[in-house]
Every structure is written in structure tokens, then in C-alpha cells.
Design a protein around this motif. Structure first.
Motif, PDB file in Angstrom:
ATOM      1  N   ILE A   1       0.718  -1.277  -0.049  1.00 14.65           N
ATOM      2  CA  ILE A   1       0.298   0.039  -0.033  1.00 14.65           C
ATOM      3  C   ILE A   1       0.938   1.093   0.175  1.00 14.65           C
ATOM      4  CG2 ILE A   1      -1.883   1.366   1.172  1.00 14.65           C
ATOM      5  CD1 ILE A   1      -2.500  -1.415   2.537  1.00 14.65           C
ATOM      6  N   ARG A   2       0.891   2.062  -0.859  1.00 14.45           N
ATOM      7  CA  ARG A   2       1.490   3.189  -1.039  1.00 14.45           C
ATOM      8  C   ARG A   2       0.508   4.454  -1.518  1.00 14.45           C
ATOM      9  NH1 ARG A   2       2.155   0.509  -5.771  1.00 14.45           N
ATOM     10  NH2 ARG A   2       2.481   1.811  -7.738  1.00 14.45           N
TER      11      ARG A   2
ATOM     12  N   GLY B   1       5.974   2.823   1.892  1.00 17.33           N
ATOM     13  CA  GLY B   1       4.573   2.266   1.898  1.00 17.33           C
ATOM     14  C   GLY B   1       4.438   1.284   3.091  1.00 17.33           C
ATOM     15  N   ILE B   2       3.098   0.722   3.021  1.00 18.69           N
ATOM     16  CA  ILE B   2       3.045  -0.419   3.922  1.00 18.69           C
ATOM     17  C   ILE B   2       3.031  -1.956   3.133  1.00 18.69           C
ATOM     18  CG2 ILE B   2       1.310  -1.455   5.570  1.00 18.69           C
ATOM     19  CD1 ILE B   2       0.163   1.545   5.891  1.00 18.69           C
ATOM     20  N   GLU B   3       3.643  -2.726   3.567  1.00 15.55           N
ATOM     21  CA  GLU B   3       3.695  -4.188   3.087  1.00 15.55           C
ATOM     22  C   GLU B   3       3.419  -5.289   3.869  1.00 15.55           C
ATOM     23  OE1 GLU B   3       7.182  -5.337   0.740  1.00 15.55           O
ATOM     24  OE2 GLU B   3       7.905  -3.019   0.359  1.00 15.55           O
TER      25      GLU B   3
ATOM     26  N   MET C   1      -5.176   8.890  -4.219  1.00 12.53           N
ATOM     27  CA  MET C   1      -3.919   8.809  -3.127  1.00 12.53           C
ATOM     28  C   MET C   1      -3.380   7.594  -2.997  1.00 12.53           C
ATOM     29  SD  MET C   1      -4.764  11.908  -0.309  1.00 12.53           S
ATOM     30  CE  MET C   1      -3.186  10.953   0.473  1.00 12.53           C
ATOM     31  N   ILE C   2      -4.091   6.723  -2.747  1.00  8.40           N
ATOM     32  CA  ILE C   2      -3.823   5.377  -2.192  1.00  8.40           C
ATOM     33  C   ILE C   2      -3.888   4.436  -3.323  1.00  8.40           C
ATOM     34  CG2 ILE C   2      -4.076   3.532  -0.634  1.00  8.40           C
ATOM     35  CD1 ILE C   2      -3.393   6.426   0.663  1.00  8.40           C
ATOM     36  N   ILE C   3      -2.665   3.654  -3.518  1.00  7.79           N
ATOM     37  CA  ILE C   3      -2.652   2.618  -4.687  1.00  7.79           C
ATOM     38  C   ILE C   3      -2.181   1.115  -3.909  1.00  7.79           C
ATOM     39  CG2 ILE C   3      -1.332   1.850  -6.534  1.00  7.79           C
ATOM     40  CD1 ILE C   3      -0.661   4.660  -7.242  1.00  7.79           C
ATOM     41  N   PHE C   4      -3.105   0.145  -4.169  1.00  9.44           N
ATOM     42  CA  PHE C   4      -2.847  -1.122  -3.546  1.00  9.44           C
ATOM     43  C   PHE C   4      -2.255  -2.026  -4.766  1.00  9.44           C
ATOM     44  CE2 PHE C   4      -5.509  -0.910   0.345  1.00  9.44           C
ATOM     45  CZ  PHE C   4      -6.251   0.277  -0.001  1.00  9.44           C
ATOM     46  N   THR C   5      -1.138  -2.638  -4.482  1.00  8.44           N
ATOM     47  CA  THR C   5      -0.537  -3.501  -5.476  1.00  8.44           C
ATOM     48  C   THR C   5      -0.489  -4.771  -4.907  1.00  8.44           C
ATOM     49  OG1 THR C   5       0.892  -1.757  -6.222  1.00  8.44           O
ATOM     50  CG2 THR C   5       1.766  -3.837  -6.890  1.00  8.44           C
ATOM     51  N   LEU C   6      -1.194  -5.792  -5.649  1.00 11.06           N
ATOM     52  CA  LEU C   6      -1.157  -7.111  -5.242  1.00 11.06           C
ATOM     53  C   LEU C   6      -0.132  -7.930  -6.046  1.00 11.06           C
ATOM     54  CD1 LEU C   6      -5.028  -7.749  -5.215  1.00 11.06           C
ATOM     55  CD2 LEU C   6      -3.392  -7.201  -3.417  1.00 11.06           C
TER      56      LEU C   6
ATOM     57  N   ASP D   1      -3.021  -3.384  -9.689  1.00  7.65           N
ATOM     58  CA  ASP D   1      -3.180  -2.079  -9.096  1.00  7.65           C
ATOM     59  C   ASP D   1      -4.505  -1.757  -8.841  1.00  7.65           C
ATOM     60  OD1 ASP D   1      -0.489  -2.108  -8.622  1.00  7.65           O
ATOM     61  OD2 ASP D   1      -0.086  -0.605  -9.947  1.00  7.65           O
ATOM     62  N   ASP D   2      -4.878  -1.372  -7.705  1.00 10.34           N
ATOM     63  CA  ASP D   2      -6.294  -0.747  -7.473  1.00 10.34           C
ATOM     64  C   ASP D   2      -5.914   0.544  -6.759  1.00 10.34           C
ATOM     65  OD1 ASP D   2      -8.307  -2.403  -8.541  1.00 10.34           O
ATOM     66  OD2 ASP D   2      -7.673  -3.835  -7.019  1.00 10.34           O
TER      67      ASP D   2
END
Length: 206
Positions: free
Chosen positions: A140-141, A151-153, A182-187, A202-203
Motif C-alpha cells: 500500500i503506497r 509504503g505499507i507491505e 491518493m492510495i494505490i494497492f499493489t497485489l 493495481d487498485d
């Protein structure tokens, strides 16, 4: 024109803004302004124009057509077939190609409104179309590096879905009046054969 809606809970639906999850149920609202029709059929077609599945509407009137579909395991377009009151049939194929995904991130209680110096609790749910246990690496960045440069991992193991929560603070030194996305979730998913994580999607949120 059409809109996709995902089932959030037993009380209602919300407009889908990301790729739909494979094998999930969606509602399609197709608008048909200034068209007097007596029959409608909605089909999902692949990139070659072949029909994947056809559906009869749940509800239709002169303002629009509401149809429930099952998201296929391949990219698709939406095709609408109408029969007019004079017997003529017309067809419309949407240009947008919809690419389903194996994993999605859904934020709850959107939109988030954040004031300078305020901390909010960001709740979200990860969903998987795979019916077995999956090993996911989540990053999460934010676009302004307010969380941190990395970010957060998280490494998550779950089946079907899991709910998560993180805190997000907007610093008092923040200068911009308003920002979006603002926030991007990468899976990424873990591959047992290669012993590595492979990028999925990415979401964007907020």
C-alpha cells in the motif's frame, strides 16, 4: 451507455470502478434513451466477437435495462440486442473491453474525507476468485509518499476473502487543498514453482 454494479452487502449495490472479479455476480445497467423497444437481450462477447454468454434482463423499461451477469474468465465486451416496437432489431456493442481479475481490493465506507492532522481508519477487503488458499503480497503506497517512501507491505494467507485495516494520517505540514487517487494497492501472488511473487494488478483508492 452502461454501468457495472457489484453487490456490496444484502442492502444494496455500489458502482464498480475497478476490474471485476472472475466468477463474481454483477449488475449491468444499460441506458436506452429515446428508444421504444419491446424486447432486450444482453450478451457478453469475446475479443473475436463470439458470444460467451447471453442473459435475459431482470428488469427493463424505457429508461434502461438491468441485467445480472456472471463474470467470465476472459476479457469481454457487452452487446445489447433490442427489438423495436415496429419489429426492427438493433444491436449495440460497447467499445470498452473489460478484463476480469483474479484478485480485487474493495474499500469500505467510501469516500474517505481527511483533514490536515487527522488520522482515519482505512478498512478494505481483499477477494480472490480462487477457491483455495492463496498467498498474497500486498503493498500500500500513496502518490505523495505520506505513508513512507516504501509504503505499507503485508504478506497475507487467506481463502476467498480477508478484511484488513490500516491507519492513515495527513500531516499538519500538508499544503495542497485537495487531491484524488491518493492510495494505490499493489497485489502480487506467490508462485510455488518459481518461489517468487508475480505482479497481479493495481487498485487505486481515495
Amino acid at each position: 451507455m452502461y454501468l457495472l454494479f457489484a453487490n456490496v452487502d444484502n442492502n444494496g449495490y455500489t458502482e464498480l470502478t475497478t476490474e471485476p472479479l472472475i466468477d463474481s455476480d454483477l449488475l449491468i445497467l444499460t441506458t436506452c434513451e429515446n428508444v421504444n423497444f419491446t424486447y432486450a437481450n444482453i450478451s457478453l462477447i469475446n475479443q473475436c466477437g463470439q458470444v460467451i454468454e447471453s442473459y435475459a434482463p431482470l428488469k427493463l423499461d424505457q429508461l434502461g435495462i438491468l441485467t445480472k451477469i456472471r463474470v467470465p474468465r476472459q476479457a469481454f465486451r457487452i452487446q445489447t440486442m433490442l427489438q423495436l416496437s415496429n419489429g426492427i432489431q438493433i444491436q449495440r456493442i460497447e467499445k470498452q473491453l473489460i478484463s476480469p481479475t483474479m484478485f480485487t481490493v474493495e474499500l469500505t465506507n467510501q469516500p474517505y474525507m481527511l483533514s490536515i492532522g487527522e488520522t482515519i481508519q482505512m478498512n478494505y477487503t481483499l477477494k480472490s476468485s480462487i477457491s483455495e488458499q492463496v498467498y498474497i503480497h500486498l503493498q500500500i503506497r500513496d502518490t505523495l509518499n505520506l505513508i513512507s517512501s516504501n509504503g505499507i507491505e503485508k504478506n497475507l494467507i487467506f481463502t476467498n476473502e480477508t478484511s484488513q485495516m490500516d491507519l492513515f494520517t495527513l500531516p499538519r505540514s500538508f499544503q495542497l487543498k485537495s487531491i484524488n487517487d491518493m492510495i494505490i494497492f499493489t497485489l502480487s501472488t506467490y508462485n510455488n514453482k518459481t518461489d517468487q511473487f508475480s505482479y497481479e494488478n493495481d487498485d487505486i483508492a481515495l
